[in-house]
Design an enzyme around this catalytic site. Structure first.
Site, mmCIF file in Angstrom:
data_model
loop_
_atom_site.group_PDB
_atom_site.id
_atom_site.type_symbol
_atom_site.label_atom_id
_atom_site.label_comp_id
_atom_site.label_asym_id
_atom_site.label_seq_id
_atom_site.Cartn_x
_atom_site.Cartn_y
_atom_site.Cartn_z
ATOM 1 N N CYS A 137 36.984 55.205 46.772
ATOM 2 C CA CYS A 137 36.678 56.508 47.389
ATOM 3 C C CYS A 137 35.510 57.165 46.653
ATOM 4 O O CYS A 137 34.602 57.726 47.266
ATOM 5 C CB CYS A 137 37.889 57.443 47.284
ATOM 6 N N CYS A 139 40.269 56.134 56.559
ATOM 7 C CA CYS A 139 39.313 55.668 55.556
ATOM 8 C C CYS A 139 39.735 54.292 55.026
ATOM 9 O O CYS A 139 38.905 53.398 54.863
ATOM 10 C CB CYS A 139 39.238 56.666 54.401
ATOM 11 N N HIS A 169 32.319 59.353 47.894
ATOM 12 C CA HIS A 169 32.523 60.807 47.924
ATOM 13 C C HIS A 169 32.122 61.522 46.640
ATOM 14 O O HIS A 169 31.970 62.747 46.649
ATOM 15 C CB HIS A 169 33.969 61.111 48.301
ATOM 16 N N CYS A 215 65.429 82.624 57.783
ATOM 17 C CA CYS A 215 65.471 82.656 56.315
ATOM 18 C C CYS A 215 64.183 83.234 55.723
ATOM 19 O O CYS A 215 64.212 84.005 54.783
ATOM 20 C CB CYS A 215 65.671 81.248 55.748
#
Lengths: 136, 262
Positions: free
Chosen positions: B178, B223, B182, B80
């Site tokens: 996070c 993490c 970061h 495809c």
């Protein structure tokens, strides 16, 4: 509280030393901890986790952290101040990245194995306090 | 305490709130850095040289799978989509992308599996299986060197916001978000390793610690485990939302797949 006390509190808040929450003078267990056991806890990356962020007098440990003050800087703190910083440092600084080692409530999405548990036990915290007070 | 003392006390407390450092912010555009820039010269060299980059093995496997017929339809991807080097160019750089059928963003692994199940009539490939990683790496390789290009519209905005919210939420027994590492401490070292800015420019990537190729979701789950937080199963909407947010905040950065990381 009288005027003088209120001013002292206000001053301490302004300069960053909160009046309450700065120190836990009494041992969590009522007994003195063991510095040798405390040193082992601090050095263990699965138990104390301290060296992930801090450095310290551990010549045998490679790859110490660089995110937080060297543990030898605890020398400027009283035993009670050290205890408070381990139990819950966010009481002093809400933005602190240091985990609260003696807190199991008010945490979100804790993994099942750790739910309802503190990072260290009261005995372990007293051992760590006993060790850190030897760093002069 | 007298009323006057109490007023002074409150005023000073309020003043202190205002002098607290500002809440965590995202990394400014001019300071954005790929994890590559934090690596040793040796690890960079490993990534840069296709013959030495272990991720190449997965890319080559993926190329073979692209041309292999599969499922009840007895069709290959290439039947495809033709030559992936043309048809898949820059495609991975805009994933996770909105899937009208699911009415939410899907990541590239999910898109590949939707094609397998829906078009090829073949069973879905397991997350982190060699074949799914290989196909994903091969398709993503066609975006190497091209800028990440996540466009957000009214349909995807709620998912981006959910991902952003998760990035800034403290969680786990260690009670960390996070963003605290970061965004606020990306230049620091955790146990001797650079923290980095969490720009997912090179997934799926070869991690020396894993001794293998792995997805961004594998990294995110690692993490979360480190935070002692509840993890999410692979493909969970919460993980895909976070992937969308992370790719969006890396918009404009060059894709590196297959990257190498320590």
């Amino acid at each position: 509280m009288n005027w003088r006390e209120a001013c002292a509190i206000a001053f301490s808040i302004l300069v960053g030393n909160a009046f309450a929450g700065d120190s836990i003078p009494a041992s969590l267990t009522g007994a003195k901890g063991d510095p040798a056991r405390g040193r082992a806890i601090v050095a263990n990356r699965q138990v104390g986790l301290c060296l992930l962020c801090h450095s310290g007098p551990f010549p045998e440990e490679r790859f110490q952290g660089g995110l937080a003050p060297d543990l030898r800087s605890a020398a400027r703190l009283s035993e009670g101040q050290i205890r408070q910083r381990i139990v819950d440092s966010t009481k002093l600084n809400p933005q602190s990245i240091m985990p609260a080692y003696y807190r199991s409530e008010g945490l979100e999405r804790v993994a099942p194995a750790y739910r309802g548990k503190t990072i260290l036990s009261a005995e372990q915290i007293e051992d760590v306090v006993a060790y850190l007070t030897t760093l002069k | 305490m007298t009323a006057r003392a109490a007023r002074l006390f409150l005023a000073l407390s309020a003043a202190r709130l205002f002098v607290e450092p500002a809440a965590a912010g995202e990394v400014p555009l001019s300071e954005r850095r790929s994890g590559y820039e934090f690596m040793s010269r040796e690890t960079r060299a490993m990534q840069d040289d296709d013959t030495g980059n272990p991720g190449t093995l997965w890319v080559l496997d993926g190329e073979a799978l692209w041309k292999r017929k599969a499922g009840a339809s007895d069709r290959a991807c290439s039947d495809c989509h033709g030559d992936a080097r043309e048809s898949m160019k820059a495609v991975a750089a805009r994933y996770p992308a909105f899937d009208p059928a699911l009415r939410r963003p899907v990541n590239l692994e999910q898109r590949i599996n939707a094609c397998r199940v829906g078009r090829q009539k073949a069973p879905a490939l397991a997350y982190e299986s060699r074949d799914l990683l290989a196909l994903t790496a091969y398709v993503t390789r066609q975006s190497r060197g091209l800028p990440i290009n996540i466009t957000i519209d009214a349909r995807t905005r709620p998912f981006l916001e959910a991902g952003r919210e998760a990035f800034f939420r403290r969680q786990g027994q260690l009670n960390l978000a996070c963003a605290q590492c970061h965004d606020d401490h990306w230049s620091g070292k955790l146990a001797g390793s650079p923290i980095t800015q969490a720009h997912p420019t090179g997934y799926p990537l070869y991690r020396l610690e894993w001794q293998g190729l792995g997805s961004l979701e594998r990294r995110l789950r690692g993490c979360l485990t480190g935070l002692r937080a509840e993890s999410y199963p692979y493909g969970a909407p919460e993980l895909v939302d976070l992937e969308l947010y992370l790719m969006w905040r890396a918009n404009g950065m060059r894709m590196e797949t297959p990257a190498v990381r320590p």
